[in-house]
Design a protein around this motif. Structure first.
Motif, mmCIF file in Angstrom:
data_model
loop_
_atom_site.group_PDB
_atom_site.id
_atom_site.type_symbol
_atom_site.label_atom_id
_atom_site.label_comp_id
_atom_site.label_asym_id
_atom_site.label_seq_id
_atom_site.Cartn_x
_atom_site.Cartn_y
_atom_site.Cartn_z
ATOM 1 N N ALA A 1 2.520 19.806 6.593
ATOM 2 C CA ALA A 1 3.416 19.046 5.715
ATOM 3 C C ALA A 1 2.868 17.654 5.485
ATOM 4 N N GLN A 2 3.556 16.928 4.579
ATOM 5 C CA GLN A 2 3.185 15.545 4.307
ATOM 6 C C GLN A 2 4.433 14.749 3.941
ATOM 7 N N LEU A 3 4.331 13.431 4.121
ATOM 8 C CA LEU A 3 5.416 12.504 3.804
ATOM 9 C C LEU A 3 4.848 11.344 3.015
ATOM 10 N N ARG A 4 5.587 10.919 1.997
ATOM 11 C CA ARG A 4 5.187 9.725 1.260
ATOM 12 C C ARG A 4 5.579 8.496 2.074
ATOM 13 N N ILE B 1 0.854 -1.190 0.000
ATOM 14 C CA ILE B 1 0.000 0.000 0.000
ATOM 15 C C ILE B 1 0.898 1.251 0.000
ATOM 16 N N TYR B 2 0.456 2.221 -0.749
ATOM 17 C CA TYR B 2 1.190 3.481 -0.878
ATOM 18 C C TYR B 2 0.248 4.601 -0.448
ATOM 19 N N PHE B 3 0.764 5.517 0.377
ATOM 20 C CA PHE B 3 -0.078 6.603 0.871
ATOM 21 C C PHE B 3 0.824 7.748 1.346
ATOM 22 N N SER B 4 0.178 8.817 1.758
ATOM 23 C CA SER B 4 0.883 9.963 2.349
ATOM 24 C C SER B 4 0.366 10.172 3.753
ATOM 25 N N LEU B 5 1.270 10.562 4.657
ATOM 26 C CA LEU B 5 0.883 10.986 5.995
ATOM 27 C C LEU B 5 1.001 12.503 6.037
ATOM 28 N N LYS B 6 -0.059 13.147 6.518
ATOM 29 C CA LYS B 6 -0.030 14.609 6.486
ATOM 30 C C LYS B 6 -0.544 15.168 7.793
ATOM 31 N N ASP B 7 -0.127 16.390 8.066
ATOM 32 C CA ASP B 7 -0.737 17.180 9.120
ATOM 33 C C ASP B 7 -1.099 18.526 8.516
ATOM 34 N N LEU C 1 12.048 11.461 -0.563
ATOM 35 C CA LEU C 1 12.100 10.969 0.803
ATOM 36 C C LEU C 1 10.813 10.203 1.087
ATOM 37 N N GLN C 2 10.924 9.031 1.724
ATOM 38 C CA GLN C 2 9.731 8.241 2.040
ATOM 39 C C GLN C 2 9.949 7.493 3.349
ATOM 40 N N LEU C 3 8.820 7.101 3.946
ATOM 41 C CA LEU C 3 8.854 6.295 5.159
ATOM 42 C C LEU C 3 8.455 4.865 4.800
ATOM 43 N N ILE C 4 9.269 3.908 5.218
ATOM 44 C CA ILE C 4 8.918 2.495 5.056
ATOM 45 C C ILE C 4 8.245 2.057 6.355
ATOM 46 N N VAL C 5 6.912 1.885 6.312
ATOM 47 C CA VAL C 5 6.112 1.639 7.516
ATOM 48 C C VAL C 5 6.155 0.159 7.864
ATOM 49 N N GLU C 6 6.507 -0.118 9.127
ATOM 50 C CA GLU C 6 6.560 -1.500 9.598
ATOM 51 C C GLU C 6 5.378 -1.830 10.516
ATOM 52 N N HIS C 7 4.790 -0.832 11.138
ATOM 53 C CA HIS C 7 3.678 -1.046 12.068
ATOM 54 C C HIS C 7 2.748 0.164 11.988
ATOM 55 N N MET C 8 1.418 -0.111 12.122
ATOM 56 C CA MET C 8 0.446 0.977 12.054
ATOM 57 C C MET C 8 -0.674 0.690 13.051
ATOM 58 N N GLU C 9 -1.119 1.714 13.747
ATOM 59 C CA GLU C 9 -2.253 1.588 14.650
ATOM 60 C C GLU C 9 -3.063 2.870 14.590
ATOM 61 N N GLU C 10 -4.338 2.717 14.933
ATOM 62 C CA GLU C 10 -5.217 3.885 14.916
ATOM 63 C C GLU C 10 -4.858 4.803 16.081
#
Length: 468
Positions: A62-65, A53-59, A101-110
């Protein structure tokens, strides 16, 4: 690749390629940001067939891929979607071909409420499947508890509300307060320990776990699995009054009774003294009426038993049975006498009928009747034969009149062919044909020489009539 270039004799320059710079940046990022926790909102979510899955995290600024590979995605307890606020554990990296620049996500929680709500629903589903919410496990509350154990904070308003209502409704019962924290990480273990202590000493008739309202985070201690198991295992009925009417915790589902507020919990546990007084008076009245009714019923039953005992006296029973037997004997004698008289009458009637229907007398009558029938038969037969003879004579006379032989006796003849076929006209005769003429006595065989159509018989008949 790097090389030296000089713009002047004393100013050397180190020139590097883009790939080399990107590689250095990637190494620096990997060294400094190998494990980071980041909170943000998911956007631009893409879920290709590869499973990644590919997404962006934003506030807000700013945002990060981000990318989450298939192996890590399989561990997710929920489905990511755009707009969801999450917390991720990731390592920063640089995608060299594009320098992104990107983040490789290993864990995610709400994040925040969503995560807590998901944990709440998961635990609720688990305990429900284990049967801890079943009505069959619910214990009834004591009607008039003598001792109430209250597990709550010693300084909260919930305790004062509970005590106020309990004192107003049922002031005679004692109340034991077990002060525990009702918020934070230490709250659930403290409440669980208090429950165990009360059950171990059996020092109360009912247990009340109460707390005032708050957010889901404030009430989270009452969604603890170990606390839920302790409530379910309690030998003393447990009533919960946690938060407000709209607040539901796991402890509420496991408890024997759930009250929407601490005040209502006190109302469930403590009967109202005035209502109890009325109920006791009503029960006393009903009890008195019941006793009077039962006494009257028992007196009537005793009187009936006395009369029954008098009726069942052996001497009286024998006397009644003797009278009954004498009545039966008298009826039997009358029945036998009537039966004998009836049999004699029937026998006389049969004897009279037998004498009247003596076979010898009947045989004589039958013989006489047979003789008369034979005579009548002879007479009828003779008459029938005479009638038949007369009719036969008439038929013979009629046949004689029309008989060809009788015609021949009057002088006429009949001419036939060799085959004895009568010839009525000349149409059937040919010249030279052999014919036979029949007379009353004998016949003539002749051959035809000629034929004529003149009717001589008519002429002769006419002449005869004229002569007459």
């Amino acid at each position: 690749m790097q090389y030296m270039n000089q713009t002047s004799a004393d100013e050397p320059r180190l020139i590097q390629t883009v790939s080399a710079i990107n590689l250095q940046i990637k190494d620096l990022i990997a060294e400094r940001l190998s494990c980071v926790w980041v909170e943000g909102e998911i956007s631009n979510l893409a879920q290709p067939a590869s499973g990644h899955i590919y997404f962006s995290l934003k506030d807000s600024q700013a945002q990060l891929r981000c990318v989450m590979f298939r192996a890590s995605r399989r561990q997710l307890p929920f489905k990511p979607e755009n707009g969801l606020q999450v917390v991720v554990r990731a390592k920063a990296s640089l995608y060299e071909p594009r320098g992104d620049l990107q983040l490789i996500v290993e864990h995610m929680e709400e994040a925040g409420f969503g995560a807590l709500q998901r944990q709440y629903e998961a635990l609720k589903k688990k305990l429900h499947s284990e049967g801890l919410f079943a009505n069959a496990l619910k214990q009834p509350l004591p009607f008039c508890p003598q001792d109430i154990a209250i597990i709550t904070s010693a300084i909260g308003a919930a305790l004062q509300d509970f005590l106020k209502v309990a004192q107003r409704r049922y002031p005679n019962c004692s109340k034991s307060i077990y002060a525990v924290p009702v918020q934070g990480d230490s709250a659930a273990p403290a409440v669980t320990q208090a429950l165990a202590c009360i059950n171990r000493h059996a020092s109360a008739d009912v247990i009340a776990i109460i707390r005032g309202g708050g957010s889901i985070e404030d009430l989270w201690a009452f969604n603890d699995e170990r606390l839920a198991l302790a409530i379910a295992a309690s030998n003393i009925p447990v009533v919960t009054g946690i938060g407000h009417e709209i607040d539901f915790t796991i402890a509420d589902f496991v408890a024997d009774r759930r009250a929407p507020t601490p005040s209502v919990a006190a109302e469930l546990i403590c009967p109202e003294q005035a209502a109890l007084q009325l109920q006791f008076e009503h029960s006393a009245t009903k009890l008195t009426q019941l006793l009077v009714h039962q006494h009257s019923t028992k007196v009537q039953t005793l009187d009936w038993l006395g009369r029954r005992l008098n009726q069942l006296d052996p001497a009286k029973l024998i006397t009644r049975q003797k009278q009954y037997l004498e009545q039966i004997i008298d009826r039997l004698e009358r029945t036998i006498d009537d039966s004998c008289k009836q049999s004699k009458i029937s026998l006389d009637a049969l004897a009279h009928r037998l004498s009247r229907e003596n076979p010898q007398h009947t045989l004589t009558q039958s013989r006489s009747q047979l003789t008369e029938i034979v005579k009548s038969l002879h007479t009828l037969t003779h008459q029938h034969l005479q009638k038949r003879h007369y009719r036969l004579q008439l038929s013979a006379n009629s046949m004689h009149v029309v008989s060809p032989l009788n015609t021949l006796k009057r002088g006429y003849s009949i001419t036939t062919t060799d085959q004895t076929q009568p010839l009525a006209n000349i149409d059937r005769i040919e010249v030279g044909q052999r014919v036979i003429t029949h007379f009353a006595q004998g016949q003539i065989i002749s051959r035809v020489e000629s034929t004529s159509s003149d009717n001589l018989i008519s002429d002769i008949t006419d002449q005869t009539q004229k002569d007459a």
